[in-house]
Scaffold this motif. Structure first.
Motif, PDB file in Angstrom:
ATOM      1  N   VAL A  39       1.880  -4.291   2.865  1.00 53.57           N
ATOM      2  CA  VAL A  39       1.564  -2.908   3.216  1.00 53.57           C
ATOM      3  C   VAL A  39       2.664  -2.382   4.138  1.00 53.57           C
ATOM      4  O   VAL A  39       2.819  -2.847   5.258  1.00 53.57           O
ATOM      5  N   VAL A  40       3.429  -1.415   3.647  1.00 64.36           N
ATOM      6  CA  VAL A  40       4.570  -0.898   4.407  1.00 64.36           C
ATOM      7  C   VAL A  40       4.380   0.589   4.642  1.00 64.36           C
ATOM      8  O   VAL A  40       4.087   1.321   3.694  1.00 64.36           O
ATOM      9  N   PRO A  41       4.563   1.050   5.873  1.00 60.03           N
ATOM     10  CA  PRO A  41       4.829   0.294   7.089  1.00 60.03           C
ATOM     11  C   PRO A  41       3.631  -0.570   7.487  1.00 60.03           C
ATOM     12  O   PRO A  41       2.490  -0.196   7.254  1.00 60.03           O
ATOM     13  N   TRP A  42       3.911  -1.714   8.105  1.00 64.00           N
ATOM     14  CA  TRP A  42       2.870  -2.670   8.464  1.00 64.00           C
ATOM     15  C   TRP A  42       1.845  -2.035   9.389  1.00 64.00           C
ATOM     16  O   TRP A  42       2.189  -1.437  10.403  1.00 64.00           O
ATOM     17  N   ALA A  47      -0.909   3.890   4.610  1.00 60.94           N
ATOM     18  CA  ALA A  47      -0.555   2.825   3.661  1.00 60.94           C
ATOM     19  C   ALA A  47      -1.760   1.920   3.400  1.00 60.94           C
ATOM     20  O   ALA A  47      -2.007   1.515   2.259  1.00 60.94           O
ATOM     21  N   LEU A  48      -2.543   1.625   4.450  1.00 61.90           N
ATOM     22  CA  LEU A  48      -3.764   0.830   4.270  1.00 61.90           C
ATOM     23  C   LEU A  48      -4.776   1.586   3.411  1.00 61.90           C
ATOM     24  O   LEU A  48      -5.463   0.986   2.586  1.00 61.90           O
ATOM     25  N   SER A  49      -4.842   2.900   3.583  1.00 58.17           N
ATOM     26  CA  SER A  49      -5.756   3.721   2.772  1.00 58.17           C
ATOM     27  C   SER A  49      -5.417   3.640   1.291  1.00 58.17           C
ATOM     28  O   SER A  49      -6.311   3.604   0.448  1.00 58.17           O
ATOM     29  N   MET A  50      -4.126   3.619   0.986  1.00 54.91           N
ATOM     30  CA  MET A  50      -3.712   3.500  -0.418  1.00 54.91           C
ATOM     31  C   MET A  50      -4.194   2.181  -1.005  1.00 54.91           C
ATOM     32  O   MET A  50      -4.732   2.147  -2.114  1.00 54.91           O
ATOM     33  N   LEU A  51      -4.036   1.084  -0.262  1.00 50.77           N
ATOM     34  CA  LEU A  51      -4.500  -0.218  -0.746  1.00 50.77           C
ATOM     35  C   LEU A  51      -6.019  -0.231  -0.871  1.00 50.77           C
ATOM     36  O   LEU A  51      -6.561  -0.748  -1.847  1.00 50.77           O
ATOM     37  N   GLN A  52      -6.704   0.352   0.100  1.00 51.78           N
ATOM     38  CA  GLN A  52      -8.167   0.420   0.058  1.00 51.78           C
ATOM     39  C   GLN A  52      -8.636   1.144  -1.202  1.00 51.78           C
ATOM     40  O   GLN A  52      -9.569   0.708  -1.865  1.00 51.78           O
ATOM     41  N   ARG A  53      -7.971   2.246  -1.537  1.00 52.35           N
ATOM     42  CA  ARG A  53      -8.341   2.994  -2.754  1.00 52.35           C
ATOM     43  C   ARG A  53      -8.020   2.194  -4.022  1.00 52.35           C
ATOM     44  O   ARG A  53      -8.794   2.185  -4.976  1.00 52.35           O
ATOM     45  N   GLN A  54      -6.878   1.508  -4.036  1.00 54.21           N
ATOM     46  CA  GLN A  54      -6.509   0.692  -5.196  1.00 54.21           C
ATOM     47  C   GLN A  54      -7.531  -0.417  -5.441  1.00 54.21           C
ATOM     48  O   GLN A  54      -7.886  -0.686  -6.589  1.00 54.21           O
ATOM     49  N   VAL A  61      -9.720  -5.823   5.037  1.00 57.45           N
ATOM     50  CA  VAL A  61      -9.368  -6.787   6.077  1.00 57.45           C
ATOM     51  C   VAL A  61      -7.922  -7.204   5.832  1.00 57.45           C
ATOM     52  O   VAL A  61      -7.593  -7.746   4.774  1.00 57.45           O
ATOM     53  N   THR A  62      -7.061  -6.907   6.807  1.00 61.16           N
ATOM     54  CA  THR A  62      -5.650  -7.266   6.711  1.00 61.16           C
ATOM     55  C   THR A  62      -5.191  -7.863   8.032  1.00 61.16           C
ATOM     56  O   THR A  62      -5.912  -7.839   9.023  1.00 61.16           O
ATOM     57  N   GLY A  63      -3.984  -8.367   8.026  1.00 64.67           N
ATOM     58  CA  GLY A  63      -3.428  -8.954   9.237  1.00 64.67           C
ATOM     59  C   GLY A  63      -1.966  -8.622   9.357  1.00 64.67           C
ATOM     60  O   GLY A  63      -1.575  -7.466   9.287  1.00 64.67           O
ATOM     61  N   HIS A  64      -1.159  -9.621   9.500  1.00 62.21           N
ATOM     62  CA  HIS A  64       0.291  -9.613   9.597  1.00 62.21           C
ATOM     63  C   HIS A  64       0.823  -9.086  10.930  1.00 62.21           C
ATOM     64  O   HIS A  64       1.811  -9.586  11.419  1.00 62.21           O
TER      65      HIS A  64
END
Length: 135
Positions: A39-42, A47-54, A61-64
């Motif tokens: 997920v960029v930018p970390w 960017a997290l919202s895009m992954l959540q929708r996908q 739940v993410t980390g890094h």
């Protein structure tokens, strides 16, 4: 998880054939799990919202970043448990605070318990927080 099922996703230094993301359903909640280096930018909320929708999940739940956070964005919940060991992160100039979370998942209700070890070399304190979220 029901049946004591272990779920694993691949981190940025992991070897093996683990998936990059995983969707896990518990009660009426769908959890997306991803290490977060993808997920960029970390740690960025958009960017997290895009992954959540996908992934089409209620909770992502993410980390890094190695930094604990719980955020609600566009009605969806993002959880970053941080780093249980307090491992160094190149993303932070300050020391990483050791942390982890426990999730109490109920039908329509989620309680997040966060644990952070705060203090200095000779005086540590365990800070415990409770965050409630519902559908």
């Amino acid at each position: 998880l029901p049946g004591s099922m272990l779920q694993i996703v691949k981190g940025d230094f992991d070897e093996g054939t683990y998936p990059e993301t995983k969707v896990v359903k518990i009660h009426n909640w769908k959890f997306g799990v991803c290490h977060g280096h993808q997920v960029v930018p970390w740690g960025d909320k958009e960017a997290l919202s895009m992954l959540q929708r996908q992934l089409d999940v209620d909770v992502l739940v993410t980390g890094h970043t190695h930094k604990f956070s719980v955020d609600v964005h566009e009605g969806n919940l993002f959880v970053n448990p941080g780093s249980v060991t307090g491992a160094y992160s190149g993303l932070q100039s300050e020391d990483v605070v050791p942390s982890f979370v426990l999730l109490d998942v109920q039908e329509g209700r989620l309680t997040i318990y966060s644990y952070e070890l705060q203090g200095t070399d000779d005086n540590y304190e365990l800070k415990v927080q409770e965050v409630k979220h519902s559908k």
